[in-house]
Design an enzyme around this catalytic site. Structure first.
Site, short mmCIF file in Angstrom:
data_model
loop_
_atom_site.label_atom_id
_atom_site.label_comp_id
_atom_site.label_asym_id
_atom_site.label_seq_id
_atom_site.Cartn_x
_atom_site.Cartn_y
_atom_site.Cartn_z
N GLY A 36 -10.69 33.54 -1.14
CA GLY A 36 -9.66 33.65 -2.18
C GLY A 36 -9.33 35.11 -2.44
O GLY A 36 -8.16 35.52 -2.45
N HIS A 37 -10.38 35.93 -2.64
CA HIS A 37 -10.16 37.37 -2.85
C HIS A 37 -9.47 37.98 -1.63
O HIS A 37 -8.56 38.80 -1.77
CB HIS A 37 -11.51 38.09 -3.04
N MET A 184 -12.21 27.93 -4.37
CA MET A 184 -13.23 28.94 -4.09
C MET A 184 -13.48 29.78 -5.34
O MET A 184 -12.55 30.11 -6.07
CB MET A 184 -12.79 29.82 -2.93
N SER A 186 -16.65 32.74 -6.96
CA SER A 186 -17.94 33.41 -6.79
C SER A 186 -19.05 32.57 -7.41
O SER A 186 -20.21 32.62 -6.98
CB SER A 186 -17.90 34.79 -7.43
P1 AMP Z 1 -12.82 37.52 -9.86
O1 AMP Z 1 -13.61 38.29 -8.87
O2 AMP Z 1 -13.32 36.14 -10.12
O3 AMP Z 1 -12.51 38.29 -11.12
O4 AMP Z 1 -11.40 37.28 -9.16
C1 AMP Z 1 -10.62 38.37 -8.73
C2 AMP Z 1 -9.25 37.85 -8.38
O5 AMP Z 1 -9.35 36.88 -7.34
C3 AMP Z 1 -8.56 37.16 -9.57
O6 AMP Z 1 -7.20 37.51 -9.60
C4 AMP Z 1 -8.76 35.70 -9.26
O7 AMP Z 1 -7.77 34.86 -9.81
C5 AMP Z 1 -8.65 35.71 -7.73
N1 AMP Z 1 -9.27 34.51 -7.17
C6 AMP Z 1 -10.52 34.02 -7.45
N2 AMP Z 1 -10.72 32.87 -6.79
C7 AMP Z 1 -9.59 32.63 -6.08
C8 AMP Z 1 -9.18 31.57 -5.20
N3 AMP Z 1 -9.97 30.55 -4.94
N4 AMP Z 1 -7.94 31.66 -4.65
C9 AMP Z 1 -7.12 32.69 -4.94
N5 AMP Z 1 -7.45 33.72 -5.75
C10 AMP Z 1 -8.66 33.68 -6.32
#
Ligand code: AMP
Length: 284
Positions: A36-37, A184, A186
């Site tokens: 996703g990231h 997906m 973390s």
């Molecule tokens: P985080 O590390 O959870 O703060 O996420 C960082 C970025 O990745 C945020 O903009 C989330 O929305 C995006 N993100 C997390 N999971 C996904 C996913 N499965 N698909 C697309 N973007 C994602």
């Protein structure tokens, strides 16, 4: 990829890039990276000369200390993944660099903080708004990339950018899912294989509600919401925190299903004590 831990060093590098008229795409993350990231990094690379990612587990946005303490950290693997994806810079500040002292400032998001995630995670969006504002001030990107996975976060960031006049284009990227449909995250690392299988029902529920909503155009929302809750409640391993059917742009609750409207089904649930969120945007 160049890894940078200090604000001053990052600013210096960015100034050099700007002298060469390079456009900057920025992807803020909390690490423990997955596909996703990486989809955000690839999108940033496609539309900008350089991509800057940040990894910072922001203590301000955790309303639950245990959740913060359990947040997975895997910097070495993340660095490899970012390099493979073609990321140019990684900003990886220690907490002491980013918050030399606990910020006294807080940001009141307004109505968006009183629905969905805001209700269940007090202080979360204020913490997000502070960290994103700080990151935007340091990086000053042309574009910043966020996932629809955190739909309400995107709404908060758009509001922040509009109301505080950040000259940054916010790009929302689609949710990347496992083959099972599980979004997906973390946090999925904390699930057992059985937990992941149960958690995939969150997406099945969203798909089930998509059909029900499309068939229910012109009818009240409440019975369809109940169908969604009944669907999830059949699984012992799922504890629903909320399931809401809302207007997709404002995230306000809707009562009737109007043809042509954009609705979002948003869900938060616990599986094996891990809090998961997911959503689906549907055009009726
Ligand atoms: P985080 O590390 O959870 O703060 O996420 C960082 C970025 O990745 C945020 O903009 C989330 O929305 C995006 N993100 C997390 N999971 C996904 C996913 N499965 N698909 C697309 N973007 C994602």
């Amino acid at each position: 990829m160049i890894s940078i831990t200090s604000i001053q060093d990052l600013r210096r590098q960015i100034a050099k890039e700007r002298l060469n008229s390079r456009s900057i795409g920025f992807v803020p993350t909390m690490g423990a990276l997955h596909k996703g990231h990486i989809s955000l990094i690839k999108e940033a690379k496609k539309h900008n000369h350089i991509c800057i990612a940040s990894i910072f587990v922001n203590p301000l946005q955790f309303n639950n200390v245990e959740d913060f303490n359990k947040y997975p950290i895997q910097n070495e693997k993340d660095i490899q993944l970012l390099e493979q994806a073609g990321c140019d810079y990684l900003f990886l500040p220690p907490v002491s660099e980013f918050y030399p002292s606990k910020p006294k400032l807080s940001i009141d998001i307004g109505p968006l903080d009183r629905i969905l995630e805001g209700t269940h995670r007090p202080g979360h969006f204020s913490g997000v708004a502070i960290v994103v504002s700080k990151l935007f001030h340091v990086v000053m990107p042309d574009r910043a990339y966020f996932g629809q996975k955190d739909l309400q976060q995107v709404a908060v960031i758009n509001q922040l950018v509009n109301e505080l006049n950040f000259s940054i284009e916010i790009i929302t990227c689609p949710i990347v899912r496992e083959e099972s449909g599980l979004a997906m995250s973390s946090r999925n690392m904390r699930l057992s294989a059985a937990g992941k299988a149960v958690a995939a029902n969150l997406f099945l529920c969203l798909e089930f509600l998509e059909k029900a909503l499309k068939n229910g155009i012109g009818t009240p929302v409440q019975p369809i919401k109940k169908m969604g809750l009944d669907f999830l409640n059949q699984f012992e391993g799922i504890r629903v925190e909320y399931l809401e059917i809302v207007q997709a742009d404002t995230l306000e609750t809707i009562t009737d299903l109007k043809p042509g409207s954009n609705v979002a089904v948003c869900v938060a649930a616990y599986v094996e004590e891990v809090r998961l969120i997911d959503n689906l945007v549907i055009i009726l």
